[in-house]
Write a protein that holds these residues in place. Structure first.
Motif: not given
Ligand code: NAD
Length: 256
Positions: A243-256
């Protein structure tokens, strides 16, 4: 069957991510009310569900109207006989920059992306308390995690949804209500050309798209079903301690 017997409301459900999610949730045993403003697309969804042996209730509502949002949630609960899952998914890209702000587009984005979710989530919490708990999901975006050069208003609304998920998670954990945001990267839906191409010609749109894809570690955009599957996990008991998570499902985009 990861949602057997669960009662679910999904907004922006007639196209793209919400459409995939509605079919997937129903396939996993949920009783789904699909809300959208596009009656024709809702009819097509209902027909496709029936062809798969599934039942999805549909409600045609313009969620940029506050009163319509309240009525839609109330009507949905009436149809379902309760509520366990609310997925606030409807959203629009909104205006480009804020110099010479298109105030009409600004108001529409705020009303739909934000106010509709605040109003419906508030009512959903009351219902989920009656049901002994539940799972709430907001479709944010990578633009809810990092800034957006071209769509600041969109990013404002999507960051706000992350803030809302975290805040409601704290407030309603004791009620057994989990609240999370899902943050998709570029996804192949009707919204994508609009996001890549506001006010530019097709060639420029293709250039924008190619430039964005070049910055995705996995080198491609998502399919709507890949986002829907992440939402299915968040909605289900498989995510019972999340709970309280903002889950990226983005192919790694926000890692860079
Ligand atoms: N496609 C992407 O690249 C992407 C990336 C990140 C986040 N998102 C988010 O995912 C969500 C779903 O978008 P999508 O990509 O599936 O787009 P989509 O255009 O395929 O679907 C959006 C749906 O919302 C409905 N809608 C729009 N305005 C409405 C209103 N006023 N009242 C009721 N329904 C309304 C539309 O009719 C449509 O069925 C949005 O919140 C969007 O911001 C999309």
């Amino acid at each position: 069957m990861r949602l057997q017997g669960k009662l679910a409301v999904i907004t922006g459900a007639a196209s793209g991510i919400g459409r995939s999610g509605s079919l997937l949730f129903a396939e996993h045993g949920a009783h789904v009310v699909a809300i959208d403003r596009d009656q024709q697309a809702l009819d097509a969804l209902k027909t496709e569900a029936a062809m798969q042996g599934l039942t999805i209730e549909v409600l045609q509502v313009d969620l940029s109207n506050a009163q319509a949002c309240r009525q839609a949630l109330q009507q949905s609960v009436g149809l379902l006989g309760g509520l366990h899952i609310f997925w606030g998914n409807a959203g629009v890209v909104g205006p480009a920059g804020i110099e010479q702000l298109d105030e009409k587009a600004y108001a529409s984005a705020m009303d739909l992306n934000l106010t509709a979710n605040v109003l419906m989530a508030g009512m959903a919490i009351t219902q989920m308390k009656h049901s002994g708990g539940g799972s709430m999901i907001f479709t944010s975006s990578i633009s809810g995690l990092v800034g957006s050069r071209k769509s600041p208003v969109y990013a404002i609304t999507k960051h706000a949804l992350v803030g809302m998920a975290r805040s409601l998670a704290i407030a309603h954990g004791p009620d057994g209500i989990r609240v999370n945001a899902i943050c998709p990267g570029l996804t192949e839906t009707a919204m994508l050309p609009h996001a890549m191409g506001r006010g530019v010609d097709t060639e420029a749109m293709e250039r924008n798209r190619a430039a964005h894809i070049a910055s995705i570690p996995m080198g491609r955009v998502a399919d709507a079903i890949e986002i829907a599957k992440a939402a299915l996990w968040l909605a289900s008991d498989d995510a019972s301690y999340v709970t309280g998570v903002a889950l990226p499902v983005d192919g790694g985009f926000t890692c860079a």
